[in-house]
Design a protein around this motif. Structure first.
Motif, PDB file in Angstrom:
ATOM      1  N   GLU A  61       0.796  -1.383   0.068  1.00  0.00           N
ATOM      2  CA  GLU A  61       0.038  -0.031  -0.117  1.00  0.00           C
ATOM      3  C   GLU A  61       0.872   1.081   0.077  1.00  0.00           C
ATOM      4  O   GLU A  61       0.684   2.148  -0.696  1.00  0.00           O
ATOM      5  CB  GLU A  61      -1.015   0.016   1.389  1.00  0.00           C
ATOM      6  CG  GLU A  61      -1.844   1.335   1.349  1.00  0.00           C
ATOM      7  CD  GLU A  61      -2.397   1.618   2.787  1.00  0.00           C
ATOM      8  OE1 GLU A  61      -3.068   2.530   2.781  1.00  0.00           O
ATOM      9  OE2 GLU A  61      -1.782   0.812   3.572  1.00  0.00           O
ATOM     10  N   PHE A  62       1.839   1.215   0.687  1.00  0.00           N
ATOM     11  CA  PHE A  62       3.050   2.513   0.889  1.00  0.00           C
ATOM     12  C   PHE A  62       3.635   2.442  -0.359  1.00  0.00           C
ATOM     13  O   PHE A  62       3.519   3.894  -0.758  1.00  0.00           O
ATOM     14  CB  PHE A  62       3.917   1.954   2.000  1.00  0.00           C
ATOM     15  CG  PHE A  62       5.055   3.099   2.076  1.00  0.00           C
ATOM     16  CD1 PHE A  62       4.554   4.214   3.205  1.00  0.00           C
ATOM     17  CD2 PHE A  62       6.096   3.286   1.713  1.00  0.00           C
ATOM     18  CE1 PHE A  62       5.579   5.042   3.455  1.00  0.00           C
ATOM     19  CE2 PHE A  62       6.994   4.282   1.867  1.00  0.00           C
ATOM     20  CZ  PHE A  62       6.640   5.508   2.951  1.00  0.00           C
ATOM     21  N   LEU A 110      -1.333  19.176  -4.607  1.00  0.00           N
ATOM     22  CA  LEU A 110      -0.257  19.320  -3.574  1.00  0.00           C
ATOM     23  C   LEU A 110      -0.822  19.042  -2.291  1.00  0.00           C
ATOM     24  O   LEU A 110      -0.041  18.427  -1.379  1.00  0.00           O
ATOM     25  CB  LEU A 110       0.160  20.622  -3.848  1.00  0.00           C
ATOM     26  CG  LEU A 110       1.386  20.819  -4.872  1.00  0.00           C
ATOM     27  CD1 LEU A 110       1.783  22.172  -5.163  1.00  0.00           C
ATOM     28  CD2 LEU A 110       2.462  19.943  -4.766  1.00  0.00           C
ATOM     29  N   ARG A 111      -1.933  19.571  -1.741  1.00  0.00           N
ATOM     30  CA  ARG A 111      -2.601  19.472  -0.437  1.00  0.00           C
ATOM     31  C   ARG A 111      -2.955  17.907  -0.277  1.00  0.00           C
ATOM     32  O   ARG A 111      -2.446  17.313   0.988  1.00  0.00           O
ATOM     33  CB  ARG A 111      -3.836  20.488  -0.431  1.00  0.00           C
ATOM     34  CG  ARG A 111      -4.318  20.352   1.093  1.00  0.00           C
ATOM     35  CD  ARG A 111      -5.366  21.450   1.292  1.00  0.00           C
ATOM     36  NE  ARG A 111      -5.198  22.724   0.389  1.00  0.00           N
ATOM     37  CZ  ARG A 111      -6.360  23.035  -0.162  1.00  0.00           C
ATOM     38  NH1 ARG A 111      -7.589  22.305   0.001  1.00  0.00           N
ATOM     39  NH2 ARG A 111      -6.296  24.136  -0.885  1.00  0.00           N
ATOM     40  N   GLU A 112      -3.321  17.021  -1.114  1.00  0.00           N
ATOM     41  CA  GLU A 112      -3.701  15.760  -1.072  1.00  0.00           C
ATOM     42  C   GLU A 112      -2.396  14.939  -0.872  1.00  0.00           C
ATOM     43  O   GLU A 112      -2.244  14.100  -0.148  1.00  0.00           O
ATOM     44  CB  GLU A 112      -4.388  15.291  -2.293  1.00  0.00           C
ATOM     45  CG  GLU A 112      -6.008  15.744  -2.326  1.00  0.00           C
ATOM     46  CD  GLU A 112      -6.691  15.545  -3.631  1.00  0.00           C
ATOM     47  OE1 GLU A 112      -6.068  14.762  -4.364  1.00  0.00           O
ATOM     48  OE2 GLU A 112      -7.538  16.310  -3.931  1.00  0.00           O
ATOM     49  N   LYS A 119       0.601  11.131   6.374  1.00  0.00           N
ATOM     50  CA  LYS A 119      -0.027  10.103   7.277  1.00  0.00           C
ATOM     51  C   LYS A 119       0.996   8.946   6.857  1.00  0.00           C
ATOM     52  O   LYS A 119       1.095   8.113   8.041  1.00  0.00           O
ATOM     53  CB  LYS A 119      -1.213   9.636   6.157  1.00  0.00           C
ATOM     54  CG  LYS A 119      -1.922   8.640   6.583  1.00  0.00           C
ATOM     55  CD  LYS A 119      -2.936   8.200   5.743  1.00  0.00           C
ATOM     56  CE  LYS A 119      -3.373   6.464   5.763  1.00  0.00           C
ATOM     57  NZ  LYS A 119      -4.114   6.086   4.879  1.00  0.00           N
ATOM     58  N   HIS A 120       1.615   8.800   6.106  1.00  0.00           N
ATOM     59  CA  HIS A 120       2.449   7.516   6.205  1.00  0.00           C
ATOM     60  C   HIS A 120       3.789   7.907   6.760  1.00  0.00           C
ATOM     61  O   HIS A 120       4.475   7.041   7.185  1.00  0.00           O
ATOM     62  CB  HIS A 120       2.737   7.032   4.437  1.00  0.00           C
ATOM     63  CG  HIS A 120       1.980   6.362   3.963  1.00  0.00           C
ATOM     64  ND1 HIS A 120       0.683   6.996   3.616  1.00  0.00           N
ATOM     65  CD2 HIS A 120       1.635   5.060   3.806  1.00  0.00           C
ATOM     66  CE1 HIS A 120      -0.030   5.944   3.133  1.00  0.00           C
ATOM     67  NE2 HIS A 120       0.222   4.861   3.147  1.00  0.00           N
ATOM     68  N   VAL A 123       3.374   7.098  10.286  1.00  0.00           N
ATOM     69  CA  VAL A 123       3.194   5.638  10.566  1.00  0.00           C
ATOM     70  C   VAL A 123       4.670   5.139  10.627  1.00  0.00           C
ATOM     71  O   VAL A 123       4.886   4.097  11.584  1.00  0.00           O
ATOM     72  CB  VAL A 123       2.466   4.923   9.353  1.00  0.00           C
ATOM     73  CG1 VAL A 123       2.817   3.329   9.522  1.00  0.00           C
ATOM     74  CG2 VAL A 123       0.996   5.178   9.388  1.00  0.00           C
ATOM     75  N   MET A 124       5.366   5.680   9.951  1.00  0.00           N
ATOM     76  CA  MET A 124       6.807   5.399   9.914  1.00  0.00           C
ATOM     77  C   MET A 124       7.718   5.985  10.975  1.00  0.00           C
ATOM     78  O   MET A 124       8.765   5.674  11.360  1.00  0.00           O
ATOM     79  CB  MET A 124       7.533   5.603   8.647  1.00  0.00           C
ATOM     80  CG  MET A 124       7.242   4.823   7.300  1.00  0.00           C
ATOM     81  SD  MET A 124       8.014   4.947   6.096  1.00  0.00           S
ATOM     82  CE  MET A 124       9.620   4.946   6.300  1.00  0.00           C
ATOM     83  N   ASP A 125       7.067   7.003  11.764  1.00  0.00           N
ATOM     84  CA  ASP A 125       7.821   7.563  12.865  1.00  0.00           C
ATOM     85  C   ASP A 125       8.766   8.355  12.409  1.00  0.00           C
ATOM     86  O   ASP A 125       9.672   8.613  13.003  1.00  0.00           O
ATOM     87  CB  ASP A 125       8.120   6.794  13.779  1.00  0.00           C
ATOM     88  CG  ASP A 125       8.262   7.454  15.354  1.00  0.00           C
ATOM     89  OD1 ASP A 125       7.404   8.304  15.499  1.00  0.00           O
ATOM     90  OD2 ASP A 125       9.065   6.822  15.978  1.00  0.00           O
TER      91      ASP A 125
END
Length: 128
Positions: A61-62, A110-112, A119-120, A123-125
């Motif tokens: 997904e990433f 660009l905003r999206e 978000k990703h 998740v990966m910190d």
């Protein structure tokens, strides 16, 4: 065609190493996962570099999200280049309604892209 190497840079010494079948399997698995162009280059990098790079494993997904982001960002760049070309090529060119819509669309995309990236990264910190 490859460039000619100086005599000092030529690789003309072969190193032979004996390993088990399991050891070869592990080496080949790692080699394929790192996507390096040749096994020789992979071995040289692993043995001769002082620091090994950290490899981050990510989900399918990433990969899909970031390929989509790359595609969207390329589209934005192309649209902006077309408008910049019009502005630079024609001294009297004034932005049309269509150009303004392209700018708005680029801004939305660009905003999206930024939201998906944040978000990703969370998740990966790596990004907070």
């Amino acid at each position: 065609m490859r460039p000619k190497l100086d005599d000092i840079d030529k690789r003309n010494i072969q190193l032979k190493v004996y390993i088990t079948a399991e050891g070869r399997r592990k080496i080949m698995e790692t080699y394929h996962s790192e996507r390096i162009c040749s096994l020789s280059e992979f071995v040289r990098q692993r043995l001769l570099k002082k620091r090994l790079k950290n490899q981050v494993e990510v989900s399918e997904e990433f990969v899909f999200v970031f390929r989509t982001l790359d595609y969207d960002l390329t589209k934005i760049g192309t649209n902006l280049n077309q408008i910049a070309h019009k502005l630079n090529a024609y001294n009297s060119y004034i932005l049309s309604t269509e150009d303004k819509e392209v700018f708005k669309g680029c801004f939305r995309l660009l905003r999206e892209c930024r939201k998906a990236f944040e978000k990703h990264m969370i998740v990966m910190d790596l990004y907070k």
